[in-house]
Design an enzyme around this catalytic site. Structure first.
Site, PDB file in Angstrom:
ATOM      1  N   GLY A   1       0.863  -1.011  -0.191  1.00 61.90           N
ATOM      2  CA  GLY A   1       0.091  -0.094   0.303  1.00 61.90           C
ATOM      3  C   GLY A   1       0.601   1.616   0.325  1.00 61.90           C
TER       4      GLY A   1
ATOM      5  N   ILE B   1       2.745   2.460   2.851  1.00 60.81           N
ATOM      6  CA  ILE B   1       3.751   2.825   3.516  1.00 60.81           C
ATOM      7  C   ILE B   1       4.431   1.818   2.473  1.00 60.81           C
ATOM      8  CG2 ILE B   1       5.366   1.683   5.787  1.00 60.81           C
ATOM      9  CD1 ILE B   1       1.889   2.689   7.350  1.00 60.81           C
TER      10      ILE B   1
ATOM     11  N   ARG C   1      -3.581  -8.318  -2.941  1.00 63.96           N
ATOM     12  CA  ARG C   1      -4.533  -8.774  -3.433  1.00 63.96           C
ATOM     13  C   ARG C   1      -4.342  -8.511  -4.619  1.00 63.96           C
ATOM     14  NH1 ARG C   1      -8.781  -7.318   1.485  1.00 63.96           N
ATOM     15  NH2 ARG C   1      -7.459  -5.294   0.979  1.00 63.96           N
TER      16      ARG C   1
ATOM     17  N   ARG D   1       1.082  -4.957  11.494  1.00 60.92           N
ATOM     18  CA  ARG D   1       1.100  -5.447  12.936  1.00 60.92           C
ATOM     19  C   ARG D   1       0.879  -6.543  13.458  1.00 60.92           C
ATOM     20  NH1 ARG D   1      -0.348  -1.028  13.346  1.00 60.92           N
ATOM     21  NH2 ARG D   1      -1.851   0.672  13.419  1.00 60.92           N
TER      22      ARG D   1
ATOM     23  N   GLU E   1       0.875  -6.369  22.553  1.00 58.71           N
ATOM     24  CA  GLU E   1       1.019  -5.450  23.222  1.00 58.71           C
ATOM     25  C   GLU E   1       0.764  -4.554  24.668  1.00 58.71           C
ATOM     26  OE1 GLU E   1       1.236  -2.478  19.793  1.00 58.71           O
ATOM     27  OE2 GLU E   1       2.564  -4.361  18.398  1.00 58.71           O
TER      28      GLU E   1
ATOM     29  N   HIS F   1       6.529  -0.383  18.328  1.00 56.56           N
ATOM     30  CA  HIS F   1       5.200  -0.676  18.012  1.00 56.56           C
ATOM     31  C   HIS F   1       5.954   1.174  17.475  1.00 56.56           C
ATOM     32  CE1 HIS F   1       1.707  -1.311  16.781  1.00 56.56           C
ATOM     33  NE2 HIS F   1       1.820   0.088  15.766  1.00 56.56           N
TER      34      HIS F   1
ATOM     35  N   GLY G   1       6.546   3.044  14.647  1.00 55.34           N
ATOM     36  CA  GLY G   1       6.969   3.343  13.420  1.00 55.34           C
ATOM     37  C   GLY G   1       6.250   4.428  12.459  1.00 55.34           C
TER      38      GLY G   1
END
Ligand code: NAP
Length: 320
Positions: A155, A157, A177, A237, A266, A285, A287
């Site tokens: 996507g 990112i 997909r 994730r 988490e 986490h 990012g």
């Protein structure tokens, strides 16, 4: 006056801006998530919620929130929100795409470099006073340049990572997909089936959202397909990975290492088995965690709230 509840301490400038038009309250802690009972109580009284990915926004919450018009999640991922329940309750959900794309791509790339070149191990080594002499294979890692990167979830990112990888002369494979012809043209990325990508990539990077389809998508069978020299990276994730299978793959030498920004549960506890492995670089986490980007995310979430509470169109609505 419409009431807004913010579930974590955010930048005061963003709060002050909201306060010009709304009655604003917030959970004033930087590191402790809002307790469930406080969240439910506040949801019952407010018209807008500004939420974090650590908040569970579900049917129970919507059923006790008669005035709620919008949930503005301060994240691009919205797996913490039951979108169908929001739709049924007539509540608009927004996220924060685009503003975090480059920052998260930078982190994904940093994690790939850090894992391949053993940066955290090397940083510990020198700090511990272990550096007694130069030697040819001291902390020798793996090259990143000219290697093959497989991106699962190409996507926004994923494509920003592909752009960086092209600058490192990497061969880029991807799986989604639907095909992304623009990335194929711009970065020479090649579309592959998941198994083909896993077999060929030196670095496997997950950047897909967490959905019913992607939950546990990378498990024992997928690790078996990867090269023994492969490095697995997850910046999407945590639950996309079957973590027990990852631990097993690392212990048995099925794969060579892992770089992880996200985890099944988490926060992870200090005694989590992945944290004691030398060939794992784990970060909490982070990012999208640059101060500039986190501010932009807060502001976008607040702008979405302002739009909806003044009967305008939200800027970045999540649709079913
Ligand atoms: P995006 O533009 O929506 O991209 C998501 C991509 O995942 C799309 O290309 C989509 O493909 C693909 N995808 C969806 N289901 C898939 C499946 N079953 N198999 C393979 N690919 C699939 O979102 P983004 O802005 O790039 O963000 C991606 C994800 O990164 C977010 O959902 C979030 O979970 C995570 N994230 C993590 C951090 C962090 O701090 N670690 C920060 C930001 C985002 P199609 O186009 O074919 O549907």
């Amino acid at each position: 006056m419409s009431k807004v509840f913010i579930t974590r301490k955010i930048d005061d400038a963003v709060i002050q801006e909201l306060k010009k038009n709304f009655d604003v309250e917030g959970w004033d802690s930087e590191d402790e998530a809002v307790p469930r009972d406080v969240l439910i109580k506040q949801a019952g009284e407010c018209h807008a919620l500004l939420t974090m990915l650590s908040d569970q926004v579900d049917e129970e919450l919507f059923s006790s929130a008669p005035h709620l018009k919008i949930v503005a999640n301060m994240a691009v991922g919205y797996d913490n929100i039951d979108i169908e329940a929001a739709d049924k309750a007539g509540v608009i959900v927004t996220n924060t795409p685009d503003v975090l794309t480059d920052t998260t791509a930078d982190l994904a790339f940093a994690l790939m470099l850090a894992t391949a070149r053993r940066i955290s191990e090397a940083a510990d080594y020198i700090k511990n006073g272990d550096w007694t002499s130069w030697s040819p294979y001291l902390l020798a890692g793996r090259d990143v340049h000219h290697k093959t990167l497989g991106i699962i979830g190409m996507g926004k990112i994923g494509q920003a990572v592909a752009k960086r990888a092209a600058g490192f002369d990497m061969n880029i494979l991807y799986h989604t997909r639907s095909r992304k012809l623009e990335a194929e043209e711009a970065y020479g990325a090649q579309y592959k089936s998941l198994s083909d990508l896993l077999e060929k990539a030196d670095f496997v990077l997950v950047l897909a959202p967490l959905t019913e389809e992607t939950r546990g998508m990378i498990g024992a069978e997928q690790f078996r397909l990867m090269k023994n020299s492969a490095i697995y990276l997850n910046v999407g994730r945590g639950p996309v990975t079957d973590e027990a299978a990852l631990i097993e793959a690392l212990q048995s030498g099925e794969i060579a290492g892992a770089g992880l920004d996200v985890f099944e549960q988490e926060p992870v506890s200090a005694d989590h088995p992945l944290l004691s492995m030398k060939n794992v670089v784990a970060v909490p986490h982070i990012g999208s965690a640059s101060t500039e980007t986190r501010f932009a995310m807060m502001k976008l979430a607040a702008d979405n709230i302002k739009a909806v509470l003044t009967d305008e169109k939200p800027l970045t609505r999540v649709s079913l």
